[in-house]
Design an enzyme around this catalytic site. Structure first.
Site, short mmCIF file in Angstrom:
data_model
loop_
_atom_site.label_atom_id
_atom_site.label_comp_id
_atom_site.label_asym_id
_atom_site.label_seq_id
_atom_site.Cartn_x
_atom_site.Cartn_y
_atom_site.Cartn_z
N LYS A 65 0.81 -1.23 0.00
CA LYS A 65 0.00 0.00 0.00
C LYS A 65 0.84 1.28 0.00
O LYS A 65 0.50 2.24 -0.68
CB LYS A 65 -0.96 -0.01 1.20
CG LYS A 65 -2.08 -1.03 1.06
CD LYS A 65 -3.07 -0.93 2.21
CE LYS A 65 -4.14 -2.02 2.08
NZ LYS A 65 -5.13 -1.97 3.13
N ASP A 119 -9.87 2.82 2.50
CA ASP A 119 -9.87 2.24 3.86
C ASP A 119 -10.29 3.29 4.89
O ASP A 119 -11.15 3.02 5.74
CB ASP A 119 -8.47 1.75 4.25
CG ASP A 119 -8.04 0.51 3.47
OD1 ASP A 119 -8.91 -0.28 3.08
OD2 ASP A 119 -6.83 0.33 3.27
N1 LIG Z 1 -11.40 -5.60 7.82
C1 LIG Z 1 -10.66 -5.04 6.90
O1 LIG Z 1 -11.14 -4.57 5.86
C2 LIG Z 1 -9.16 -4.92 7.14
C3 LIG Z 1 -8.42 -4.05 6.33
C4 LIG Z 1 -7.03 -3.96 6.59
C5 LIG Z 1 -6.45 -4.72 7.60
N2 LIG Z 1 -7.21 -5.57 8.34
C6 LIG Z 1 -6.62 -6.35 9.45
O2 LIG Z 1 -5.99 -5.41 10.34
C7 LIG Z 1 -4.85 -6.02 10.94
C8 LIG Z 1 -3.62 -5.14 10.76
O3 LIG Z 1 -3.34 -5.03 9.37
P1 LIG Z 1 -2.16 -4.05 8.86
O4 LIG Z 1 -2.37 -3.91 7.41
O5 LIG Z 1 -2.08 -2.82 9.69
O6 LIG Z 1 -0.87 -4.95 9.17
P2 LIG Z 1 0.60 -4.45 9.57
O7 LIG Z 1 0.91 -3.16 8.89
O8 LIG Z 1 1.48 -5.63 9.36
O9 LIG Z 1 0.51 -4.16 11.17
C9 LIG Z 1 0.34 -5.21 12.09
C10 LIG Z 1 0.06 -4.65 13.49
O10 LIG Z 1 -0.21 -5.74 14.38
C11 LIG Z 1 0.76 -5.75 15.44
N3 LIG Z 1 1.08 -7.12 15.80
C12 LIG Z 1 1.37 -8.15 14.96
N4 LIG Z 1 1.59 -9.27 15.66
C13 LIG Z 1 1.47 -8.94 16.97
C14 LIG Z 1 1.59 -9.68 18.19
N5 LIG Z 1 1.91 -10.99 18.19
N6 LIG Z 1 1.39 -9.04 19.36
C15 LIG Z 1 1.08 -7.72 19.36
N7 LIG Z 1 0.93 -6.97 18.25
C16 LIG Z 1 1.14 -7.58 17.06
C17 LIG Z 1 1.95 -5.01 14.87
O11 LIG Z 1 2.74 -4.54 15.93
P3 LIG Z 1 4.30 -4.20 15.69
O12 LIG Z 1 4.34 -2.79 15.16
O13 LIG Z 1 4.88 -4.34 17.04
O14 LIG Z 1 4.82 -5.23 14.73
C18 LIG Z 1 1.24 -3.89 14.09
O15 LIG Z 1 0.77 -2.89 14.95
C19 LIG Z 1 -4.73 -7.41 10.30
O16 LIG Z 1 -5.34 -8.33 11.16
C20 LIG Z 1 -5.51 -7.27 9.01
O17 LIG Z 1 -6.01 -8.51 8.57
C21 LIG Z 1 -8.56 -5.68 8.13
#
Ligand SMILES: NC(=O)c1ccc[n+]([C@@H]2O[C@H](COP(=O)([O-])OP(=O)(O)OC[C@H]3O[C@@H](n4cnc5c(N)ncnc54)[C@H](OP(=O)(O)O)[C@@H]3O)[C@@H](O)[C@H]2O)c1
Length: 351
Positions: free
Chosen positions: A99, A136
């Site tokens: 993205k 988003d």
């Molecule tokens: N419903 C929808 O339309 C939609 C759209 C977009 C995303 N999502 C969901 O939103 C979530 C985040 O997506 P993203 O795009 O932001 O991903 P991302 O950029 O990879 O960010 C992941 C986030 O989760 C944290 N994290 C990962 N593993 C963790 C753990 N074991 N313990 C604590 N924190 C943890 C990371 O913390 P760190 O910074 O410490 O690594 C970071 O804040 C995902 O579950 C994704 O599937 C849903």
């Protein structure tokens, strides 16, 4: 559509050493050289649910179009985007991990992709120009608006159905500000009281933007990696207060917050927990989760403690519906798209 499309009806023999997939996927004789091609670029991308509801949308409207997943590894996005125009692709979505890189590669950025510096939708111009957009943030704003200002029964995202541009212009929910000049001046859409945002990745940034737009007054913000808690926006009425991840303070704000938003990746696996927390949200609190796994242990814990739980499905559909309208020019048939998604998820959890 290009000859070598992923959805070509022609069958090829399996490559040497590979066993043929069984059962053989049905051919699609309805796909021809006239069929409009859309898709999603990501890595991984096979899990993406976008093809399910986009293709249901095409069917509902009787459009001669198809939406396919493209596996594009990190580092090859520029090559992939450069080829889309030549292949006659009309537009694409972009998902993890592309993205932010997509925002740097686009010819133009429509608000609020410029504020967010992240793109999830790219419209191809006739000259091959890449016009980047972000649906988003607006979808999250619409979700917040609809939760606290319902516009009618069974219409959680009414503006998404009327189209992305209409949604940006506003309507029942008021004007949606879309540039950094107007951040924080939207109609207050969040409940009174503090909001706790968990996570600081790409999705959390879109949530944070929408909370500014929605007029949140106090946002507590926690992330496992503390140095990622950097907020690029400021507004007179909104305070962002970082909270250490492994702390008693996080327990306290969990109890105090009216709205808790999980924008971390926690919840997809059965063993996922918020290990440092002893408190759970309860009655009078809302747990809004971006994860849409029906068995998320975090959502189950919040539900068991009496909180109102909203999963990520409406957000997924909201951003998808806005992108559908932006790329096809047709209002998204949200009901048909939602039905297809629910049916698909129900089938998957039975399997
Ligand atoms: N419903 C929808 O339309 C939609 C759209 C977009 C995303 N999502 C969901 O939103 C979530 C985040 O997506 P993203 O795009 O932001 O991903 P991302 O950029 O990879 O960010 C992941 C986030 O989760 C944290 N994290 C990962 N593993 C963790 C753990 N074991 N313990 C604590 N924190 C943890 C990371 O913390 P760190 O910074 O410490 O690594 C970071 O804040 C995902 O579950 C994704 O599937 C849903």
């Amino acid at each position: 559509m290009g000859k070598a499309s992923a959805a070509s009806p022609r069958r090829h023999p399996p490559a040497a050493g590979r066993t043929p997939r069984s059962p053989v996927p049905p051919t699609r004789p309805d796909i021809t050289g006239q069929t409009a091609l859309y898709g999603v670029l990501g890595d991984p991308v096979s899990h993406s649910l976008s093809p399910v509801f986009w293709n249901a949308g095409f069917r509902a409207l009787g459009l001669d179009a198809v939406y396919v997943p493209f596996h594009v590894p990190a580092g090859r996005l520029a090559e992939a985007l450069a080829g889309l125009g030549a292949l006659g692709v009309r537009g694409v979505n972009v998902t993890l991990p592309h993205k932010e890189a997509a925002a740097r590669l686009c010819t133009t950025l429509e608000p609020p992709a410029d504020d967010l510096q992240a793109v999830n939708t790219i419209r191809l111009g006739p000259d091959g120009a890449l016009h980047g957009a972000n649906t988003d943030g607006p979808a999250m704003y619409r979700l917040l608006t609809s939760l606290w200002h319902p516009v009618g029964k069974g219409a959680p995202l009414p503006l998404a159905e009327r189209g992305y541009r209409a949604a940006l212009r506003g309507g029942e929910g008021g004007t949606l500000p879309t540039s950094s000049r107007s951040v924080g001046k939207g109609i207050p859409a969040v409940p009174p009281g503090p909001v706790l945002l968990l996570g600081a990745g790409g999705a959390a940034r879109a949530v944070l933007w929408s909370l500014f737009q929605a007029g949140a007054t106090v946002i507590y913000w926690a992330n496992r990696t503390a140095h990622r808690l950097v907020c690029p926006w400021s507004a007179e009425r909104t305070q962002v207060r970082p909270v250490p991840w492994e702390s008693q303070a996080l327990n306290e704000v969990m109890v105090e917050s009216t709205l808790i938003i999980n924008a971390t990746s926690l919840g997809w696996r059965a063993e996922d927990r918020l290990p440092v927390l002893t408190a759970a949200p309860g009655p009078g609190q809302t747990w809004l989760d971006l994860v849409y796994h029906p068995a998320s242990p975090l959502q189950q814990a919040a539900r068991a403690a009496g909180a109102r739980v909203i999963d990520g499905l409406d957000l997924l559909l909201g951003q998808g519906a806005a992108a559908f309208t932006l790329l096809t020019g047709h209002p998204a048939p949200l009901a048909a798209m939602r039905r297809a998604l629910r049916r698909h998820l129900a089938g998957r959890s039975r399997a």
